[in-house]
Design a protein around this motif. Structure first.
Motif, short mmCIF file in Angstrom:
data_model
loop_
_atom_site.label_atom_id
_atom_site.label_comp_id
_atom_site.label_asym_id
_atom_site.label_seq_id
_atom_site.Cartn_x
_atom_site.Cartn_y
_atom_site.Cartn_z
N ARG A 17 0.83 -1.20 0.00
CA ARG A 17 0.00 0.00 0.00
C ARG A 17 0.87 1.26 0.00
N VAL A 18 1.98 1.20 0.73
CA VAL A 18 2.91 2.34 0.73
C VAL A 18 3.43 2.57 -0.68
N GLU A 19 3.84 1.51 -1.33
CA GLU A 19 4.38 1.61 -2.68
C GLU A 19 3.33 2.11 -3.67
N GLY A 20 2.07 1.94 -3.32
CA GLY A 20 0.98 2.44 -4.15
C GLY A 20 0.59 3.88 -3.84
N GLY A 21 1.34 4.49 -2.91
CA GLY A 21 1.11 5.90 -2.61
C GLY A 21 0.44 6.18 -1.28
N GLU A 22 0.02 5.15 -0.55
CA GLU A 22 -0.64 5.36 0.74
C GLU A 22 0.43 5.41 1.84
N ILE A 23 1.09 6.55 1.95
CA ILE A 23 2.27 6.62 2.81
C ILE A 23 1.96 6.52 4.29
N ASP A 24 0.70 6.67 4.69
CA ASP A 24 0.36 6.50 6.10
C ASP A 24 0.62 5.07 6.55
N TYR A 25 0.73 4.16 5.60
CA TYR A 25 0.97 2.75 5.93
C TYR A 25 2.43 2.46 6.26
N VAL A 26 3.28 3.48 6.33
CA VAL A 26 4.64 3.27 6.84
C VAL A 26 4.60 3.22 8.36
N SER A 27 4.03 4.28 8.98
CA SER A 27 4.08 4.32 10.44
C SER A 27 2.81 4.88 11.08
N GLY A 28 1.73 5.00 10.32
CA GLY A 28 0.49 5.51 10.87
C GLY A 28 -0.04 4.63 11.99
N VAL A 29 -0.60 5.24 13.02
CA VAL A 29 -1.09 4.48 14.17
C VAL A 29 -2.56 4.09 14.04
N ARG A 30 -3.26 4.68 13.10
CA ARG A 30 -4.69 4.39 12.93
C ARG A 30 -4.97 3.31 11.88
#
Length: 202
Positions: free
Chosen positions: A164-177
């Protein structure tokens, strides 16, 4: 290994507060089976319910302390598992923690400041490094995957977050939610410690 009841209580040590569906996503139990286990755990005093979510109680932690030694005896006496954990703690775990810090902050004039993610090249380099460390983690933890299917499930969830990060959803690196790389990695690490009987490194 843990029976469905103990596994459900154990899952609440990995996710401090969660619904039946969220716990089932972690431990691969059916939601209905998780609900049944939670109802019993609440009645036993091992878990408390709060508006559709659940938390482990001190009694629940005590219950697990009596269950772990026998449930995980074979794992804890496995030399290959012990060596893999040494490699995990001294290698990939430290690398993931460092990359998370690098993701969340950048160095400006010798000081660390919050990363506003305005530098695409900087972020892309970290995402690339994350991918390489996660590939290495698959190799490092192979002895644990072979004896505990839940470890492999954690690795699959981390890989899904990275996709998902590689697809542009960068919150999936370290997002807590969300079930980010960092969030699921923390759950994986806690599971590994309980599985092997080790303490979290300082």
């Amino acid at each position: 290994m843990l029976d469905p009841y103990a596994l459900t209580v154990h899952t609440l040590t990995l996710r401090q507060l969660g619904s039946a569906a969220q716990l089932a996503e972690i431990n691969a139990n059916q939601v209905a089976d998780t609900e049944t286990a939670l109802a019993k755990a609440v009645a036993d005093g091992n878990v408390i319910a709060a508006r559709g979510n659940f938390m482990i109680t001190p009694a629940g932690r005590g219950f697990l302390d009596t269950v772990y030694p026998s449930a995980f005896a074979a794992v804890r006496s496995d030399a290959a598992v012990d060596a893999a954990m040494d490699s995990f703690e001294t290698g990939v775990n430290k690398q993931i923690l460092a990359l998370t810090t690098d993701w969340q902050t950048v160095e400006v004039n010798g000081e660390r400041v919050s990363n506003d993610h305005g530098d695409a090249e900087y972020d892309a380099a970290i995402i690339d490094k994350l991918g390489r460390v996660l590939d290495k983690t698959q190799r490092v933890l192979r002895p644990l995957v072979e004896v505990d299917a839940l470890v492999g499930r954690f690795l699959d969830r981390i890989a899904a977050a990275l996709t998902r990060v590689e697809g542009g959803e960068i919150d999936y690196v370290s997002g807590v939610r969300v079930d980010s790389v960092h969030t699921v990695w923390f759950q994986l690490h806690e599971h590994l410690l309980r599985l092997t009987g080790r303490e979290r490194p300082e």
